[in-house]
Design an enzyme around this catalytic site. Sequence first.
Site, PDB file in Angstrom:
ATOM      1  N   SER A 154       0.360   8.599  -0.252  1.00 43.40           N
ATOM      2  CA  SER A 154       0.407   8.705   1.156  1.00 43.40           C
ATOM      3  C   SER A 154       1.430   7.747   1.632  1.00 43.40           C
ATOM      4  CB  SER A 154      -1.024   8.411   1.585  1.00 43.40           C
ATOM      5  OG  SER A 154      -0.969   8.601   2.951  1.00 43.40           O
ATOM      6  N   ASP A 231      -5.242  19.312   2.378  1.00 42.58           N
ATOM      7  CA  ASP A 231      -5.040  18.003   2.937  1.00 42.58           C
ATOM      8  C   ASP A 231      -4.740  18.039   4.582  1.00 42.58           C
ATOM      9  OD1 ASP A 231      -3.986  15.477   3.893  1.00 42.58           O
ATOM     10  OD2 ASP A 231      -2.870  15.234   2.039  1.00 42.58           O
ATOM     11  N   HIS A 265      -6.875  15.074   0.670  1.00 43.47           N
ATOM     12  CA  HIS A 265      -6.001  13.711   0.651  1.00 43.47           C
ATOM     13  C   HIS A 265      -6.626  12.780  -0.296  1.00 43.47           C
ATOM     14  CE1 HIS A 265      -2.665  11.374   2.207  1.00 43.47           C
ATOM     15  NE2 HIS A 265      -3.502  10.724   2.569  1.00 43.47           N
TER      16      HIS A 265
END
EC number: 3.1.2.12
Lengths: 287, 287
Positions: A154, A231, A265
């Site tokens: 991320s 996600d 995610h």
Amino acid sequence: MDQLSLVSSNKIFGGYQKVYSHQSSELKCKMNFSLYLPPQAEGGDVKLPVIFYLSGLTCSEQNFITKSGFQRYAADHGIIVVGPDTSPRGVKIPGDDESWDFGVAAGFYVDATKEPWSTNYRMASYVNKELYELIQQAFSNVVDPERIGIMGHSMGGHGALISTLRNPGLYKSVSAFAPICNPIQGPWGTKALTGYLGDDKSKWVEWDATELVKKYDGPPLTLLIDQGSIDQFYLDKQLLPENLVEACRSVGVPVILKLREGYDHSYYHIASYIGEHFDFHAKILKA
Amino acid sequence: MDQLSLVSSNKIFGGYQKVYSHQSSELKCKMNFSLYLPPQAEGGDVKLPVIFYLSGLTCSEQNFITKSGFQRYAADHGIIVVGPDTSPRGVKIPGDDESWDFGVAAGFYVDATKEPWSTNYRMASYVNKELYELIQQAFSNVVDPERIGIMGHSMGGHGALISTLRNPGLYKSVSAFAPICNPIQGPWGTKALTGYLGDDKSKWVEWDATELVKKYDGPPLTLLIDQGSIDQFYLDKQLLPENLVEACRSVGVPVILKLREGYDHSYYHIASYIGEHFDFHAKILKA
């Protein structure tokens, strides 16, 4: 190793998951980082490859070492793994803890130029200079300085990409889980870059992987991007891996985008595919 | 499945790590439990083995599902995994949150008989009757009721052992990481048993694995005990696996004690050897 304090050490998969603290000169505060020494490091007379792992928003050095299960693969391959924290800690800048996506635990791996952040928020120099050199010095008996890779998740995936693209040759291998690929085009990125760098967008492109790859002129690199198909941040267009892939293809930089059906995610995504990423890095670092 | 609410669902290693909540009649409160459905459960027409996992002091259903990495092995073997919480939640008994080793998150998997605990703290009946039956009913399409095993860690290792020994045949396979093996001889155990059962020590032995195994008269069982050699609670004689091994040998119950050099009481120990435990259970449950 006078400058390092051992915070914890736990045996896992035959090696040792350690956490150290030290006083950072770049960040002007005390920082923790994690270090996994695989079983092959025992004895201390073999030089091993290293992978840096950069964590995402809200994380510390703990999330990756407790949730990803990476140690199994690092032990299999004989790779040392270093995990910095995600921002300066305890420097108490007004507003630094008001947002989950800016300030504490949200350093974005850039060097801030705007006050009041520019004194402490120098995560790029911290990771790519200070910690990079510290690891080589403090663990010189087991670290091979010629075989260092980087990965992240991320915000940390963004960090891995820009660290590699801005410092040609520093990292021989790079991969990312659900990275922010084009921060100047997404809400998290524009908030962070405005905060740390100011309003001049010409400065932002120096910290944007999609923009940087268009000008990349270093040793050959292959980017591995791993993205869960459900996600929510991907669906909300915070991550934009397709923009990076398009930029890579426009300049002939090899890129692999693995779109994983049904994954989100979370660290459940990372745990499922971290083994593949270690295989990818090992193939390059141990070639 | 009206009685279950889905709290979360995350894809991992091709299956789904889910958390459900439900109103427990035994505990008279709302409880969470985790359920891993391996990829083999997809389609819902194959009956799969199940392993219950009981967590230790201070834990909820989250620790095991985020820190152990078990899903890789459950996916490899095609095993469903159920993880209850460690005590009633939110029932607000005076003093229930004053100790980390008694009350909330410290149910010890016994049925309390002493007021004020006896109304809610019925973890033995919750796990071995209510949840055991609920899983079979709610997931009857994929659960094979003839192939159910149990494992646990620390207080939950004690729970796995006594659940198996008190209910012959209910669990076909059993293993434990760093279990409390002889609670009537250690400080945690005597505190909990005094609190939940009162001062009459003749009641305690009904919940002590080392005492129970001496009277075990059920189907053949092999106990697998996994113990880190530098586990502080082992060194402090809270766990006492040697007492259990001696009792097993005195009555001819097969027991395997794996003493792992250099491992501690943490999930780093569990992560390193959970794969071996899944192999052990699979060999029995899939025989």
